[in-house]
Write an enzyme that holds these catalytic residues in place. Structure first.
Site, PDB file in Angstrom:
ATOM      1  N   ASP A  18       0.828  -1.203   0.000  1.00 23.43           N
ATOM      2  CA  ASP A  18       0.000   0.000   0.000  1.00 23.43           C
ATOM      3  C   ASP A  18       0.869   1.263   0.000  1.00 23.43           C
ATOM      4  O   ASP A  18       1.964   1.271   0.560  1.00 23.43           O
ATOM      5  CB  ASP A  18      -0.911  -0.017   1.225  1.00 23.43           C
ATOM      6  CG  ASP A  18      -2.064   0.957   1.103  1.00 23.43           C
ATOM      7  OD1 ASP A  18      -2.365   1.401  -0.018  1.00 23.43           O
ATOM      8  OD2 ASP A  18      -2.675   1.279   2.145  1.00 23.43           O
ATOM      9  N   ASN A  66     -10.540  -2.938  -6.880  1.00 21.04           N
ATOM     10  CA  ASN A  66      -9.750  -2.004  -7.697  1.00 21.04           C
ATOM     11  C   ASN A  66     -10.313  -1.810  -9.097  1.00 21.04           C
ATOM     12  O   ASN A  66      -9.971  -0.836  -9.781  1.00 21.04           O
ATOM     13  CB  ASN A  66      -8.299  -2.474  -7.816  1.00 21.04           C
ATOM     14  CG  ASN A  66      -7.509  -2.303  -6.538  1.00 21.04           C
ATOM     15  OD1 ASN A  66      -6.521  -3.003  -6.313  1.00 21.04           O
ATOM     16  ND2 ASN A  66      -7.923  -1.379  -5.675  1.00 21.04           N
TER      17      ASN A  66
END
Length: 241
Positions: A18, A66
């Protein structure tokens, strides 16, 4: 890390990579720039994991959620997946490549390249890199249940469910690392991390270095994994190994 530390290396490390987008934004760059920088980190960390003796490295690359990102970012990410698979890091470091996730949603050229890379690296045995692509844990569990029903399984146990998981070919993670400062799991390997050790750090993924990996492993090594047992029981089992 000392020589003694190397005796307790986690065999399976899972990482939520991340912070690519925020890293890029802080430099006034587009998010795609951060994703590209993140690929360089993957190369470094993969090589270091092989050196340390890690046997499985699972990377959360692209979640089913996503797909809701802007189309240009999704397209750039798919292109990055294709270019990354050209990397000879797999052969250079004797790494086998595997994929978990809903491949059917991926572009045809990406699906083909994934198959080719898996076949090309199938005999490598120093470490297995597993890429979670178009993946989410809830999708995986739902799909596993559909497969069990289709197979006509009547006695549904934990072992049966595990055998139908995308990850059935490898052990559960010993250590889960999340970079970027967020403290959540984000629908990643929920079934498999029931007893994994968790490690969160503020470092954005593009800035995550070998030294940061060592810190995560040292944190893992400092913990006692009891699996619901008392400290005394866990220590006794460890001594009897």
């Amino acid at each position: 890390m000392t020589e003694n530390d190397n005796n307790n290396i986690p065999q399976h490390i899972a990482i939520i990579m991340d912070g690519n987008g925020r890293w890029a934004a802080e430099q006034g760059k587009p998010r795609s720039y951060g994703h590209q920088a993140g690929v360089e980190t993957v190369r470094r960390i993969t090589a270091e994991c092989v050196r340390l003796g890690v046997k499985y490295l699972t990377l959360y690359t692209f979640s089913t959620e996503n797909w809701n990102r802007p189309a240009d970012e999704v397209s750039a990410l798919m292109g990055l997946v294709l270019s990354s698979l050209e990397d000879e890091i797999f052969m250079k470091h004797n790494v086998r490549f595997r994929v978990i996730g809903d491949r059917k949603r991926l572009p045809d050229e990406v699906q083909q390249k994934l198959r080719e890379t898996e076949e090309h690296t199938a005999q490598n045995d120093a470490m297995t890199m597993v890429v979670a692509l178009s993946y989410s844990s809830r999708w995986e569990i739902t799909q596993a249940m559909r497969d069990i029903i289709a197979a006509g399984e009547q006695d549904i146990t934990e072992d049966v469910l595990s055998r139908h998981m995308q990850t059935s070919f490898m052990p559960d993670p010993d250590l889960l690392i999340r970079t970027g400062g967020e403290v959540r799991i984000s629908n990643y390997l929920l079934w498999q991390i029931a007893y994994s050790e968790l490690y969160f750090c503020d470092t954005y993924w593009p800035d995550f270095l070998e030294a940061d990996l060592h810190k995560a492993i040292e944190s893992y090594q400092s913990r006692q994994r009891r699996y619901g047992k008392t400290e005394e029981q866990a220590e006794a089992e460890l001594l009897n190994k």
